[in-house]
Motif scaffolding. Structure first.
Motif: not given
Lengths: 725, 167
Positions: B51-79
Motif C-alpha cells: 500500500l503506497n509501497g509499504e507491506r500491509v495486511n489488506s484484510c485489516l484495511c477498510l477500502t473506504a480509508m484508501h481513496d487515492g492510494d496505490e496498491v500493488t498485488t501479486i498480479e503486479g509482480i509477475g505473471s
C-alpha cells in the motif's frame, strides 16, 4: 476398462530400468508458476456470475435443541436473502474415507459452535453481519465437556505375551504419564465451497482432499445419485486431514443453491474452521517400559485416553507406531475413548504418531537415562526381528541405518551440555515410524504423438501430485515431463485414493504407472517388438532394430486406464516408513524459552519420486514436530466446551522465527517391492513422527528436567527448572 | 460508497459496502484473487499487499480509508510467463507447498528486501545502522507470514537466492 490389479506379490522395479531419467529428480513443480503468481485457482477464487454469499450460524449452547430461529430479527438488514435450515445439513466434516453423509442433526445441537443454519445474502458483509445478529433460542441439556467427566469406553487391549508379568519382573521399570492438548490442522486455506445447480445436477467447487469419497458423501447428504454430483478441487490450500471428508460448508452451499436457484459461496471464517472442523483429540497417555539392566526391553505398554463426540467412529490411534517399533517379551496397548460434547475429533496430519510418539519416544529416552545408556544404543538394541504383535516380517526396514547414519551426520557422539550465557544447549533424538498403505486408485493416461495427459480425481494439497504423476508418466513413456499434462481433482475423472494417510503417491502414482505401462505394451505392439525390448526416451521408441518418433508412431490417441488395490502383500508383510530425528535446542534458564537450533531427519521411505517435493514434505513434518513439542495447544472452556483458542493469534502454529535454517533431511536409498509396483512409501507423515520427541529429549539433555504435559511452553519449563533447583 | 484506487498501475473506481475490506475489494470487485484470505484478522499474512509501497495486511484495511492510494498485488509482480526473480526463486527452491500463503510471502519478501536495503533495523539486527540480510533477519521480518505446510527454511533460501540475483 481393465481388471483391477491387486498387490499380491512383490513387483519388479521397472522404474529402475526405464531411460528418461526423470523419476526421483528434484524437478520443479509444474504448477509452481501459477502458485507464485497468484493465478492458481483455489475454490474461493473462482468467479461465479450471480453468486450469493452464505455464512454459517454456529450454536451458542453446548447441547440441546434449536427451539426457534427468529428470521424477522435480520429481515430488515439490507441484502439478506434467506436463512436456510434443512434436515440435510450436516454437523461436521465426514471422517476420512467415510463415503457416506456425516451426521445430519436436524434441530439438535451436539456441541458448542456446531453449524445450525446458513444465512445467505447478496454480499459477504451482509451475510456475516446477519449471521451474527440472527436471534436463535434453544432448549438446553447438560453434557460432559471434559474427558474426565465424559463416559469412558475402554477398548480391548492389543497385546502379545504377558505384559504384566514381564513388567513386574523387569530389572528396570519406567512408568510415566503424559498429556497432550487438542490440536488442529489449520490449513492456510479456510474451508470453502461454491455450489451451482443445473437442473437436478450440482457442481461443487470445494476444498477437499478425497474427491471420490466426497462425491459419495455429497450424494448421500443430498439424497441424490452420485451421477448428479460433480466435485472440482484442482487446487487445495493445504489439508492435513481437515479436508478429508465433505464439510458442512459444502453441504450448506449445495442446499442453499438448490433452494435459491442461484450459485452460493460459503467460505468459513477462520474462527468457524476452529469451531467445527475436526480436531485432533487431546490425549492422556501412560507408557510403561520394562528392561534388563543391559538395555533389552522386556515389557512395553502404551495405554491412552482420547475423546470424541458420541457416535463418531474415529479415535486417535495414539499407540500406532509404539506397537511395532521395538520388541519385548510382553506388550500391551489399551485405548479408552471419553465421550464429550465438543468439536468432534478426526484425522489431523499423522493421526497417532504426531502425539503418541511425543510420549513414547520421551519414555524410551528417559529409560535410557535410567539405564545410564546412550539413547541411540537402546533403540538400536531393541529393533525386533518381526512385527511384535502379529509376527509378520517387515517388507524392508532401514531403521538401524537411519539411527546410525543420522547420529554420525549430526555429531551425536560428541554431544555435551553446553552453556552459552543464559542458554543451556543440548541434543536429543528419537526414532520415527509411519505405517504404509495402498488404497484403491484409478488413473487414465492418454498419449497422442509425444504428448501425454494424465487424468485422475486425485488431489494435490501441496504434496506435489502434479509433479510426481508427470514424472512417473514421463519416465514410463520416455517423454520430457513438460510434455505431460496432469489433470486432477475432478470427480468425473477416474477415482483415486485422494490425499490422506500418506498413501496418495503410492496409490494414485501406482495407478498412473500401470496405465502408462499398458501404453508401453500398446506402443511395443505398434513398433512390432516385445515390450521387454522396448526403449522409450526423449519422445522416441526403439525396439526390433527400429527407432521411430512417437509423433509418427502414435498419430491417433492411445488410451489406458488402470486400477490398483491392496492385496495379499498387505497381509503377508508389514510395510512402514522408518527414520530417525535429531535436534539441538537452546533453553533459556530464566525465561524457559526453547529455541530449536538445528534438526536432522534421516528417513527411509521407499523410492523417492521427486527429491525436491519429498524434502519439502519431510521438512514440513519436522516443523509440525516443533509445533507439537513447543507451541500448539487448542484450549476448550471447561464449563461449556467452547473453543477458546479459535484463531491463529491464540493457536500457535510455528512461524518463520520458530524454525531454524538448518533443517536437514537425508533420504536413504530404498525400494519396497511389497508395497506397490513403484516401490514407494508414504512421506507426508513420517516427518512428524518422533520429530517433536527429539526436541523434547534435547530439552531434557540440556536442562536435566523433563516435561510430561506438552507442549513444553516456557511456563512449564520454568516450573520444572525451579523444582529441580 | 465509492473509492478510487490505483492497483498495479491501473486506476479503478469501485462502488462498495462501507464495511468492505481492501482484501475483499481486490478479490471480489477487481477479481485480483491472487491475494488470499487466510484469517481475515491480520494474523496469517496471506493477504499481504503493498500500500503506497509499504507491506500491509489488506484484510485489516477498510477500502473506504484508501481513496487515492496505490496498491500493488501479486498480479503486479509477475505473471506465470514473466516471473520476477523472487517468484522464480520460490519455484526453484520449492519455497511453498500448497501455495495458498505464497502470494503473501512473496509480497512480504518484496517489501522486506527493500526495507533492509533502506537500512530499517529490526529486533534482531546486530547493527542498527546497516542491517544485513541474514537468515535470522529474514526469519524475524517474515514471521507475520504463516505457512502451515512449513516451507519456512526454503522460503528464506528463495529470498536469499533472489536477493543475490538482484545484486
Amino acid at each position: 476398462m481393465k481388471d483391477t490389479f491387486t498387490m499380491d506379490c512383490p513387483q519388479p522395479r521397472l522404474l529402475d530400468e526405464t531411460h528418461q531419467g526423470v523419476i526421483g529428480t528434484g524437478m520443479d513443480r509444474p504448477d509452481g508458476p501459477q502458485k507464485v503468481s497468484g493465478t492458481a485457482p483455489y475454490t474461493a477464487d473462482n468467479p461465479t456470475e450471480g453468486v450469493a454469499h452464505g455464512a454459517l450460524v454456529r450454536a451458542t449452547v453446548t447441547r440441546g435443541r434449536v427451539a426457534g430461529i427468529d428470521r424477522a430479527s435480520i429481515a430488515n438488514l439490507p441484502g439478506v436473502i434467506d436463512v436456510i435450515t434443512d434436515p440435510r445439513m450436516t454437523r461436521n466434516p465426514a471422517q476420512g474415507m467415510a463415503g457416506e453423509a456425516p451426521v445430519q442433526p436436524g434441530d439438535a445441537v451436539h456441541y458448542h459452535g456446531q453449524p445450525i443454519a446458513l444465512v445467505v445474502a447478496e454480499t459477504f458483509e451482509a451475510a456475516r453481519d446477519a449471521a451474527q445478529r440472527l436471534k436463535v433460542t434453544y432448549t438446553t441439556e447438560n453434557a460432559a465437556v471434559t474427558p474426565e467427566n465424559g463416559e469412558h469406553e475402554v477398548g480391548e487391549p492389543d497385546a502379545a505375551g504377558d505384559f504384566q508379568r514381564a513388567f513386574d519382573s523387569a530389572e528396570v521399570q519406567l512408568d510415566r504419564e503424559y498429556t497432550t492438548p487438542s490440536q488442529v490442522s489449520a490449513a492456510m486455506e479456510p474451508h470453502a465451497a461454491i455450489a451451482e445447480w443445473k437442473g437436478n445436477e450440482v457442481t461443487l467447487r470445494a476444498a477437499q482432499q478425497m474427491v471420490r469419497f466426497n462425491k459419495a458423501e455429497l450424494a448421500d447428504t443430498l439424497g441424490i445419485d452420485e451421477s448428479q454430483v460433480r466435485i472440482l478441487s484442482p487446487f487445495v490450500g493445504g489439508g492435513f486431514g481437515s479436508k478429508l471428508g465433505l464439510g458442512p460448508e459444502a453441504a450448506a452451499a449445495c442446499i442453499a443453491s438448490q433452494k435459491l436457484g442461484r450459485p452460493v459461496r460459503v467460505v468459513m471464517p477462520r474462527q468457524t474452521v476452529f469451531d467445527c472442523v475436526l480436531r485432533r483429540s487431546e490425549t492422556k497417555q501412560r507408557v510403561r517400559l520394562g528392561a534388563t539392566k543391559d538395555g533389552r526391553l522386556t515389557a512395553i505398554s502404551h495405554d491412552d485416553q482420547v475423546s470424541n463426540l458420541d457416535g463418531e467412529g474415529f479415535a486417535e490411534p495414539t499407540s500406532q507406531a509404539s506397537q511395532f517399533l521395538y520388541g519385548a517379551d510382553g506388550l500391551s496397548f489399551t485405548q479408552t475413548v471419553a465421550r464429550i460434547a465438543a468439536t468432534p475429533a478426526g484425522s489431523v496430519r499423522a493421526p497417532g504418531e504426531a502425539v503418541g510418539m511425543l510420549a513414547f519416544e520421551s519414555a524410551v529416552d528417559e529409560l535410557a537415562q535410567e539405564l545410564g545408556m546412550d539413547p541411540l544404543e537402546l533403540r538400536l538394541k531393541n529393533i525386533p526381528a518381526t512385527h511384535p504383535l502379529d509376527g509378520r516380517p517387515y517388507s524392508v526396514r532401514r531403521l538401524a541405518d537411519c539411527l546410525t547414519g543420522g547420529a554420525e551426520r549430526f555429531g551425536w557422539k560428541d554431544r555435551a551440555v553446553k552453556r552459552e550465557g543464559d542458554w543451556l544447549v543440548g541434543m536429543g533424538m528419537a526414532s520415527a515410524a509411519r505405517s504404509n498403505m495402498l488404497v484403491k486408485s484409478a488413473a487414465r493416461v492418454r498419449l497422442t504423438g509425444d504428448r501425454a495427459v494424465v487424468e485422475t480425481d486425485m488431489t494435490d494439497i501441496g504434496t506435489g501430485t502434479y509433479a510426481i504423476l508427470a514424472q512417473i508418466t514421463a519416465e514410463m513413456l520416455g517423454l520430457p515431463p513438460a510434455q505431460v499434462e496432469v489433470r486432477l481433482g475432478d470427480s468425473d475423472l477416474p477415482g483415486a485414493s485422494g490425499s490422506g494417510g500418506s498413501f496418495g503417491a503410492n496409490s494414485a502414482g501406482s495407478a498412473t504407472f500401470l496405465a502408462a505401462k499398458d501404453l508401453r505394451g500398446q506402443i511395443a505392439e505398434r513398433l512390432g517388438c516385445a515390450v521387454d525390448d522396448l526403449t522409450l526416451q526423449d519422445g522416441r521408441a526403439r525396439g526390433a532394430n527400429r527407432e521411430v518418433a512417437l509423433s509418427e508412431l502414435v498419430e491417433a490417441e492411445l488410451t489406458a486406464e488402470a486400477t490398483i488395490e491392496a492385496g495379499e502383500t498387505a497381509e503377508t508383510h508389514f510395510s512402514s516408513g522408518f527414520g530417525a530425528h535429531f535436534a539441538e535446542v537452546a533453553v533459556n534458564e530464566w525465561t524457559g524459552e526453547v529455541r530449536v537450533r538445528r534438526m536432522l531427519g534421516v528417513m527411509a521411505m521407499g523410492r523417492i519420486l521427486n527429491e525436491k517435493t519429498a524434502r519439502s514434505q519431510a521438512i514440513g513434518g519436522m516443523v509440525w514436530g516443533i509445533g507439537g513439542a513447543l507451541t500448539e495447544e487448542m484450549v476448550n472452556d471447561s464449563r461449556d466446551g467452547h473453543v477458546v483458542t479459535r484463531d491463529l493469534a491464540n493457536y500457535h502454529v510455528a512461524a518463520h522465527a520458530d524454525v531454524p535454517r538448518d533443517m536437514q533431511v537425508v533420504f536413504l536409498e530404498e525400494r519396497d517391492d511389497w508395497a506397490n509396483p513403484i516401490q514407494t512409501k508414504g512421506i507426508g507423515e513420517l516427518g512428524i513422527s518422533g520429530a517433536g520427541a527429539a526436541v523434547l529429549n534435547a530439552i531434557a539433555h540440556a536442562t536435566g528436567v523433563r516435561i510430561y504435559d506438552f507442549p513444553a511452553t516456557p511456563d512449564k519449563v520454568i516450573a520444572a527448572l525451579e523444582a529441580k533447583g | 460508497m465509492k473509492t478510487t484506487l490505483t492497483v498495479n498501475g491501473e486506476a479503478h473506481e469501485v462502488t462498495h459496502d462501507p464495511r468492505r475490506s481492501l482484501l475483499d475489494t481486490l478479490r471480489d470487485d477487481l477479481r485480483l484473487t491472487g491475494t488470499k484470505k487466510g484469517c481475515d484478522h491480520g494474523q496469517c499474512g496471506a493477504c499481504t499487499v503493498l500500500l503506497n509501497g509499504e507491506r500491509v495486511n489488506s484484510c485489516l484495511c477498510l477500502t473506504a480509508m484508501h481513496d487515492g492510494d496505490e496498491v500493488t498485488t501479486i498480479e503486479g509482480i509477475g505473471s506465470p510467463e514473466r516471473l520476477s526473480a523472487l517468484q522464480k526463486a520460490f519455484v526453484e527452491k520449492d519455497g511453498y507447498q500448497c501455495g495458498f500463503c505464497t502470494p503473501g510471502q512473496i509480497m512480504s519478501a518484496t517489501a522486506m528486501l527493500r526495507e533492509i536495503s533502506e537500512g530499517a533495523p529490526s529486533y534482531v539486527s546486530d547493527d542498527l545502522e546497516v542491517p544485513k540480510l541474514t537468515d535470522t533477519e529474514m526469519a524475524e521480518r517474515m514471521s507475520g507470514n504463516l505457512c502451515r505446510c512449513s516451507a519456512y527454511p526454503l522460503i528464506r533460501e528463495a529470498i536469499a537466492m533472489a536477493s543475490e540475483v538482484s545484486q
